[in-house]
Design a protein around this motif. Structure first.
Motif, PDB file in Angstrom:
ATOM      1  N   ARG A  52       0.827  -1.210   0.000  1.00  0.00           N
ATOM      2  CA  ARG A  52       0.000   0.000   0.000  1.00  0.00           C
ATOM      3  C   ARG A  52       0.859   1.257   0.000  1.00  0.00           C
ATOM      4  O   ARG A  52       0.547   2.225  -0.695  1.00  0.00           O
ATOM      5  N   GLU A  53       1.946   1.257   0.763  1.00  0.00           N
ATOM      6  CA  GLU A  53       2.862   2.402   0.765  1.00  0.00           C
ATOM      7  C   GLU A  53       3.441   2.646  -0.629  1.00  0.00           C
ATOM      8  O   GLU A  53       3.530   3.788  -1.073  1.00  0.00           O
ATOM      9  N   LEU A  54       3.833   1.568  -1.282  1.00  0.00           N
ATOM     10  CA  LEU A  54       4.397   1.709  -2.626  1.00  0.00           C
ATOM     11  C   LEU A  54       3.362   2.192  -3.625  1.00  0.00           C
ATOM     12  O   LEU A  54       3.677   2.995  -4.508  1.00  0.00           O
ATOM     13  N   THR A  55       2.123   1.721  -3.530  1.00  0.00           N
ATOM     14  CA  THR A  55       1.102   2.140  -4.494  1.00  0.00           C
ATOM     15  C   THR A  55       0.701   3.597  -4.296  1.00  0.00           C
ATOM     16  O   THR A  55       0.338   4.265  -5.262  1.00  0.00           O
ATOM     17  N   VAL A  56       0.779   4.084  -3.068  1.00  0.00           N
ATOM     18  CA  VAL A  56       0.451   5.492  -2.832  1.00  0.00           C
ATOM     19  C   VAL A  56       1.537   6.392  -3.407  1.00  0.00           C
ATOM     20  O   VAL A  56       1.245   7.422  -4.023  1.00  0.00           O
ATOM     21  N   SER A  57       2.784   5.997  -3.239  1.00  0.00           N
ATOM     22  CA  SER A  57       3.871   6.850  -3.714  1.00  0.00           C
ATOM     23  C   SER A  57       4.131   6.698  -5.215  1.00  0.00           C
ATOM     24  O   SER A  57       4.616   7.624  -5.854  1.00  0.00           O
ATOM     25  N   ARG A  58       3.790   5.543  -5.775  1.00  0.00           N
ATOM     26  CA  ARG A  58       4.020   5.295  -7.210  1.00  0.00           C
ATOM     27  C   ARG A  58       2.705   4.837  -7.838  1.00  0.00           C
ATOM     28  O   ARG A  58       2.452   3.647  -7.985  1.00  0.00           O
ATOM     29  N   VAL A  59       1.888   5.794  -8.209  1.00  0.00           N
ATOM     30  CA  VAL A  59       0.516   5.531  -8.646  1.00  0.00           C
ATOM     31  C   VAL A  59       0.461   4.779  -9.976  1.00  0.00           C
ATOM     32  O   VAL A  59      -0.367   3.899 -10.161  1.00  0.00           O
TER      33      VAL A  59
END
Length: 60
Positions: free
Chosen positions: A25-32
């Protein structure tokens, strides 16, 4: 003292992939714009050993 059959065969329902879900989830928020394949590579580079099929299932 006798145990109930239900308690003797108890299986924990704790989510083992909770930490993986948080990191994903952290990665998807920062790299849409990244898809599950690219996020899987980033997870591997971060030191988490995870199967690509599990990454896809959690990403979906």
């Amino acid at each position: 003292m006798a145990f109930e059959r239900v308690s003797h065969r108890y299986q924990s329902r704790r989510d083992l992939a909770l930490e993986l879900r948080r990191r994903l989830r952290e990665l998807t928020v920062s790299r849409v714009c990244y898809g599950h394949r690219r996020l899987h590579i980033l997870l591997q580079r971060g030191g988490q050993r995870v199967n690509h099929k599990r990454t896809f299932r959690l990403y979906s």
